[in-house]
Write an enzyme that holds these catalytic residues in place. Sequence first.
Site, mmCIF file in Angstrom:
data_model
loop_
_atom_site.group_PDB
_atom_site.id
_atom_site.type_symbol
_atom_site.label_atom_id
_atom_site.label_comp_id
_atom_site.label_asym_id
_atom_site.label_seq_id
_atom_site.Cartn_x
_atom_site.Cartn_y
_atom_site.Cartn_z
ATOM 1 C CE1 TYR A 97 -59.687 7.265 38.705
ATOM 2 C CE2 TYR A 97 -60.368 7.016 36.405
ATOM 3 C CZ TYR A 97 -60.674 7.062 37.760
ATOM 4 O OH TYR A 97 -61.970 6.897 38.171
ATOM 5 N NE ARG B 207 -57.665 3.202 59.499
ATOM 6 C CZ ARG B 207 -58.569 2.720 58.645
ATOM 7 N NH1 ARG B 207 -59.346 1.715 59.012
ATOM 8 N NH2 ARG B 207 -58.708 3.214 57.436
ATOM 9 N NE ARG C 126 -67.698 -0.066 55.413
ATOM 10 C CZ ARG C 126 -66.593 0.675 55.451
ATOM 11 N NH1 ARG C 126 -66.689 1.983 55.655
ATOM 12 N NH2 ARG C 126 -65.417 0.133 55.272
HETATM 13 P P1 ADP Z 1 -57.589 7.324 50.896
HETATM 14 O O1 ADP Z 1 -56.443 7.112 51.818
HETATM 15 O O2 ADP Z 1 -58.004 8.760 50.787
HETATM 16 O O3 ADP Z 1 -58.727 6.373 51.157
HETATM 17 P P2 ADP Z 1 -56.645 5.637 48.681
HETATM 18 O O4 ADP Z 1 -55.327 5.799 48.025
HETATM 19 O O5 ADP Z 1 -56.812 4.461 49.583
HETATM 20 O O6 ADP Z 1 -57.017 7.009 49.415
HETATM 21 O O7 ADP Z 1 -57.778 5.571 47.565
HETATM 22 C C1 ADP Z 1 -59.143 5.551 47.897
HETATM 23 C C2 ADP Z 1 -59.954 5.046 46.725
HETATM 24 O O8 ADP Z 1 -59.709 5.871 45.567
HETATM 25 C C3 ADP Z 1 -59.601 3.630 46.274
HETATM 26 O O9 ADP Z 1 -60.296 2.623 47.000
HETATM 27 C C4 ADP Z 1 -60.049 3.696 44.838
HETATM 28 O O10 ADP Z 1 -61.468 3.598 44.807
HETATM 29 C C5 ADP Z 1 -59.684 5.106 44.380
HETATM 30 N N1 ADP Z 1 -58.320 5.186 43.778
HETATM 31 C C6 ADP Z 1 -57.154 5.390 44.419
HETATM 32 N N2 ADP Z 1 -56.099 5.372 43.567
HETATM 33 C C7 ADP Z 1 -56.603 5.139 42.334
HETATM 34 C C8 ADP Z 1 -56.032 4.983 41.012
HETATM 35 N N3 ADP Z 1 -54.703 5.072 40.800
HETATM 36 N N4 ADP Z 1 -56.868 4.733 39.979
HETATM 37 C C9 ADP Z 1 -58.216 4.650 40.171
HETATM 38 N N5 ADP Z 1 -58.816 4.792 41.374
HETATM 39 C C10 ADP Z 1 -58.029 5.034 42.451
#
Ligand code: ADP
Length: 449
Positions: A204, A293, A339
């Site tokens: 994280y 997309r 947005r």
């Molecule tokens: P989703 O497909 O549900 O949008 P993502 O993997 O793109 O999931 O993550 C969405 C958001 O979650 C990211 O933009 C970030 O804000 C947070 N996030 C994802 N992975 C991590 C990580 N390893 N550490 C901290 N924040 C994360």
Amino acid sequence: MNKKKKILIANRGVIAIRALRAAKELGYEVASVYSTADKNQKHLRLSDEAICIGPPNSKDSYLNEAAIISAAELSNVDAIYPGYGFLAENAEFAEKCTKSGFKFIGPNFDIIALMGDKIRAKELVKSLGVPVVPGYEGKVESKEQIEAEVEKIGYPVIVKAAAGGGGKGMRVVNERSALWEEIQSAQSEADLAFGSKEVFIEKYLKKPRHVEIQVFGDGCGDAVHLFSRDCSLQRKYQKIIEEAPAGKIPEAKLDEIQQISVNACKQMKYEGAGTMEFLYENKEFFFIEMNTRIQVEHTVTEMITGVDLVQSQLLVALEGEFNLNQEDLKINGCAMQCRINAEDPETFIPSPGKITQVHRPGGYHVRFESQIYSGYEIPPNYDSLIAEIIVKETNRERVINKMRMALNETIIDGVKTNVDLHKKIIEDKNFHEYKHYIKYLEEDLLKHE
Ligand code: ADP
């Protein structure tokens, strides 16, 4: 004379009118689908045909694959435009479109399926040289085994659903004692939401920025990148302000990640618009996912490159014409998008209802992408995004000045919106200095009221 080509827009709201304009400008005919809650959508009046596909509930209309394929047959279209959300990243739907004889405007369904599985996606891009967030992608076998794996990564970690999306099903774990329970509840939540129990674990990152690279491929091995975007201003893991290009990143670092992203696309023989999403912390990039997309924030890239990305999608899908060339792509200025959501600015709870009055902002390089008009009734059934304000200027300070003007001009009466929240964010000192990160709004700015 050749018959005009025709597309079906399988979406609603901001992206539906965006796609309609792009298609009409290219001389295509347009058929649009709608649910019974959406009879008053502006793009329906501008479409050649409008076909009702079911009741308000998305499951019975915009997610109803059979109804959409029937609408495509009825209106005899050549291709289906999925937009974002709903079925845009549903590999089964893309396959059904193809097998029913309609071109799905997007990449091949097997690439959508691969990228939709975050574990396989991470493995693939890693093998193509893309840096990923450190973590554990193997099987969860027992409490002891997984505790030992996480010990190697180090706390805190985030548990994610392999089939996840929309920020759902993610759990942050700060210490060993909470790990097993959180994994189990993430598994059942993932099963309920996505029909798959599979989860994986990542380090994280505490205060990263969200930086992404826009890519575009011809489906035959050629691809370009259209530079970067910063989407770090988020709430509930969802973006609300996006900028292009991403600022305050060493140029060599940005060049490198753009090159890595485009090379990965070439190797995948990727077709159409896509985004490689990264977290950026301590001057390092970490891949989190690829979106197969068009994205809500494609507009800021259009503003700095002069490329109409939706038209490029249509051209590559319907004509096999790839109109982008890396040498010709240049960054001109910088752009920002706010947005506008119909929601309570503090609780983020949606605020549907009748818009009594709208005044759109205007001026040089000010863009307002929206379906709304005075008297329009926002149905309670869908996403709260109702408009996008996009501005472009020569540098970020001037972009902020222009955005201030545009927000001050905007009037949307009758429902709650986040316009005032945007006004506050763009005056914030840390935002000006690019010191914000993905949780900045919730952990900092809104706390210090
Ligand atoms: P989703 O497909 O549900 O949008 P993502 O993997 O793109 O999931 O993550 C969405 C958001 O979650 C990211 O933009 C970030 O804000 C947070 N996030 C994802 N992975 C991590 C990580 N390893 N550490 C901290 N924040 C994360």
